[in-house]
Design an enzyme around this catalytic site. Structure first.
Site, PDB file in Angstrom:
ATOM      1  N   TYR A  58      -2.156  -0.654  10.527  1.00  0.00           N
ATOM      2  CA  TYR A  58      -2.164  -0.942   9.087  1.00  0.00           C
ATOM      3  C   TYR A  58      -0.824  -0.585   8.445  1.00  0.00           C
ATOM      4  O   TYR A  58      -0.217  -1.395   7.738  1.00  0.00           O
ATOM      5  CB  TYR A  58      -3.301  -0.181   8.413  1.00  0.00           C
ATOM      6  CG  TYR A  58      -3.442  -0.484   6.941  1.00  0.00           C
ATOM      7  CD1 TYR A  58      -4.090  -1.638   6.507  1.00  0.00           C
ATOM      8  CD2 TYR A  58      -2.932   0.381   5.981  1.00  0.00           C
ATOM      9  CE1 TYR A  58      -4.220  -1.923   5.154  1.00  0.00           C
ATOM     10  CE2 TYR A  58      -3.061   0.099   4.627  1.00  0.00           C
ATOM     11  CZ  TYR A  58      -3.704  -1.048   4.223  1.00  0.00           C
ATOM     12  OH  TYR A  58      -3.827  -1.335   2.877  1.00  0.00           O
ATOM     13  N   SER A  61       0.857  -1.181   0.000  1.00  0.00           N
ATOM     14  CA  SER A  61       0.000   0.000   0.000  1.00  0.00           C
ATOM     15  C   SER A  61       0.892   1.230   0.000  1.00  0.00           C
ATOM     16  O   SER A  61       1.991   1.210   0.571  1.00  0.00           O
ATOM     17  CB  SER A  61      -0.896   0.015   1.245  1.00  0.00           C
ATOM     18  OG  SER A  61      -1.543   1.276   1.385  1.00  0.00           O
TER      19      SER A  61
END
Length: 248
Positions: A157, A143
């Site tokens: 995350y 990501s």
């Protein structure tokens, strides 16, 4: 379309039943690869992907394996190899999203996200590397939030996605002598059911981007097919961002 590009190759995609994972599975099949995917739930979604791949004339397997279960992930890699006869490409795509500021983040959530993103990717990569020959490809879906942290609540995350960068680089060193490459693709805002382009937080994401629109899952899949092919044979240990310029 050159279907011979990945002809006689076998690709294994974790989380290949929906979103970016499904788009990657279909793109690799269009380039000639036979495909195995994992899914954690919703077998009907996995069946749709399998049918679409088979319509392209490729062999396909769907294997139930939750990334929270390391033994199931390892077994799925071995089932894919046994069922399709080889293993040339691994795409670690399965993932979840998690938002919690550090004062409310829990150890249970930390363990869950790290298990799904990092531990399962390690397990799958270790199992796949043992089966791959020269020219193998290991590709992680990370990501752009594993490069920069533009808003709060990402302590869990982003930690997991930053960790994948380290794993990618380490595997590139370990496996380079065998001509097996390891790279990580870092998507930004991509229109999927996990993060729809018309979602509650979509405008805030677009405001960060040089190209102020969400990407498509096929955009990410196109980059993965390049990394899976022969043209990328001298690229390894690289982190490649595809986020419409959100991190520039």
């Amino acid at each position: 379309m050159d279907v011979s590009r990945l002809n006689n190759k076998v690709a294994f995609i974790t989380g290949g039943s929906r979103g970016i994972g499904a788009a990657i599975a279909l793109a690799l099949a269009k380039d000639g690869a036979d495909i195995a995917i994992t899914y954690a739930s919703a077998p009907e979604k996995a069946d749709e992907v399998i049918r679409a791949i088979e319509k392209l004339g490729r062999r396909a397997l769907a294997i139930k394996a939750d990334n929270l279960d390391a033994a199931a992930v390892e077994a799925a890699v071995n089932k894919a190899h046994a069922g399709l006869g080889s293993l040339d490409i691994l795409v670690n795509s399965a993932g979840v999203f998690s938002v919690d500021p550090i004062d409310t983040a829990t150890l249970e959530e930390y363990d869950r996200v790290m298990a799904i993103h990092v531990r399962a990717s390690f397990v799958a990569s270790k199992a796949a590397a043992a089966l791959m020959g020269s020219g193998g490809r290991i590709i992680f879906i990370g990501s752009n939030l594993g490069e920069q942290v533009p808003f709060p609540g990402l302590s869990i995350y982003s930690t997991s996605k930053f960790a994948l960068v380290g794993l990618t680089k380490a595997l590139a060193r370990d496996l380079g002598p065998r001509e097996i490459t390891a790279n990580i693709v870092q998507p930004g805002s991509t229109d999927t059911d996990m993060n729809p382009a018309n979602g509650e937080h979509a405008d805030a994401q677009r405001a960060l981007m040089a190209i102020p629109r969400f990407g498509k899952a096929s955009d990410i899949a196109g980059l993965v097919t390049f990394l899976a092919g022969d043209e990328s044979r001298f690229i390894t240990g690289s982190s490649i961002t595809i986020d419409g310029g959100a991190n520039i």
